[in-house]
Design an enzyme around this catalytic site. Structure first.
Site, PDB file in Angstrom:
ATOM      1  N   THR A 276      61.817  31.904 -45.028  1.00  0.00           N
ATOM      2  CA  THR A 276      61.928  33.317 -45.371  1.00  0.00           C
ATOM      3  C   THR A 276      60.529  33.859 -45.665  1.00  0.00           C
ATOM      4  O   THR A 276      59.533  33.126 -45.609  1.00  0.00           O
ATOM      5  CB  THR A 276      62.796  33.522 -46.625  1.00  0.00           C
TER       6      THR A 276
ATOM      7  N   PHE B 106      62.197  31.948 -53.253  1.00  0.00           N
ATOM      8  CA  PHE B 106      61.861  32.340 -51.885  1.00  0.00           C
ATOM      9  C   PHE B 106      61.706  31.094 -51.027  1.00  0.00           C
ATOM     10  O   PHE B 106      61.255  30.046 -51.484  1.00  0.00           O
ATOM     11  CB  PHE B 106      60.599  33.212 -51.850  1.00  0.00           C
ATOM     12  N   CYS B 107      62.110  31.193 -49.782  1.00  0.00           N
ATOM     13  CA  CYS B 107      61.987  30.095 -48.810  1.00  0.00           C
ATOM     14  C   CYS B 107      62.541  28.783 -49.368  1.00  0.00           C
ATOM     15  O   CYS B 107      61.900  27.739 -49.280  1.00  0.00           O
ATOM     16  CB  CYS B 107      60.526  29.928 -48.375  1.00  0.00           C
ATOM     17  N   ASP B 108      63.735  28.848 -49.938  1.00  0.00           N
ATOM     18  CA  ASP B 108      64.328  27.667 -50.558  1.00  0.00           C
ATOM     19  C   ASP B 108      64.670  26.617 -49.503  1.00  0.00           C
ATOM     20  O   ASP B 108      65.008  26.956 -48.360  1.00  0.00           O
ATOM     21  CB  ASP B 108      65.594  28.076 -51.316  1.00  0.00           C
TER      22      ASP B 108
END
Length: 233
Positions: free
Chosen positions: A80, A133-135
């Site tokens: 993401t 974010f961007c897990d």
């Protein structure tokens, strides 16, 4: 594993130019089988994925965020939107393709970073951090908070090479990570996406070790230690 450390690119390079340069290095790695490492930083910005560029108000979001001091750049790996800035150190490994599973390359990427955290008396682990974010499964986590996000891009085998993998990590060394999280959410809000991220889901090395000195000094120290681990020098 030891790596050839790629030279730093000119500071005038934008994140787009840096990421394009890495694609060339990835092709070189595919051809000669030599693992490479690249350490780099970006000015304050957001870096999003190709998928994000298809959101209905993407262009309008980019224009608004640029006015707010958060220009948007695009990367080829998955995930993401993520914030970047002076307190974040990026590690890219360019690896010959020798295995068929993502986990192998994520563990190669995580090894020097986990060792670095251990040098500071911190025990890191791989885990999901919902709301960050961007897990992903291969976040590096300290006490439930993300300190490193990771992503990959694979270059398929070609007529003259066996393929290669670009494994990328962003180490949150210092800075206001909640502000970065908020701006990543703002991108999706402005662009017409559904994703939103939660505050206090990420942390920084500076916070974890109680650093009271210059953030720039800590980033430089971390970069030197990683260079030594990656090259064996």
């Amino acid at each position: 594993m030891l790596y050839t450390l790629l030279p730093p690119l000119p500071t005038r390079h934008t994140p787009d130019q840096i990421l394009t340069e890495e694609q060339g290095w990835l092709r070189d790695c595919a051809r000669d089988g030599q693992p490479r490492a690249h350490l780099w930083q970006a000015p304050q910005c957001l870096i999003v994925t190709r998928k994000d560029t298809r959101l209905p108000r993407y262009q309008a979001a980019c224009e608004q965020l640029a006015r707010e001091g958060w220009p948007v750049h695009v990367r080829d790996s998955g995930g993401t939107a993520v914030p970047h800035g002076p307190g974040i150190l990026n590690l890219s490994l360019l690896l010959p393709r020798t295995a068929a599973d993502l986990a192998h390359y994520y563990r190669l990427l995580g090894a020097p970073l986990l060792a670095l955290l251990g040098e500071h008396g911190l025990e890191g682990s791989y885990d999901f951090v919902p709301g960050s974010f961007c897990d992903g499964q291969y976040n590096l986590v300290i006490e439930g908070r993300k300190v490193t996000g990771t992503a990959q891009r694979w270059l398929a085998p070609g007529q003259d090479h066996g393929g290669a993998v670009l494994a990328q990590a962003m180490l949150l060394v210092a800075g206001d990570v909640n502000e970065g999280t908020r701006m990543a959410s703002r991108f999706y809000e402005l662009a017409g996406g559904e994703l939103r991220f939660l505050p206090d889901t990420s942390t920084t090395l500076a916070h974890c070790i109680g650093w009271r000195g210059s953030e720039e000094q800590l980033v430089a120290q971390v970069q030197r230690r990683l260079q030594a681990r990656l090259t064996g020098n």
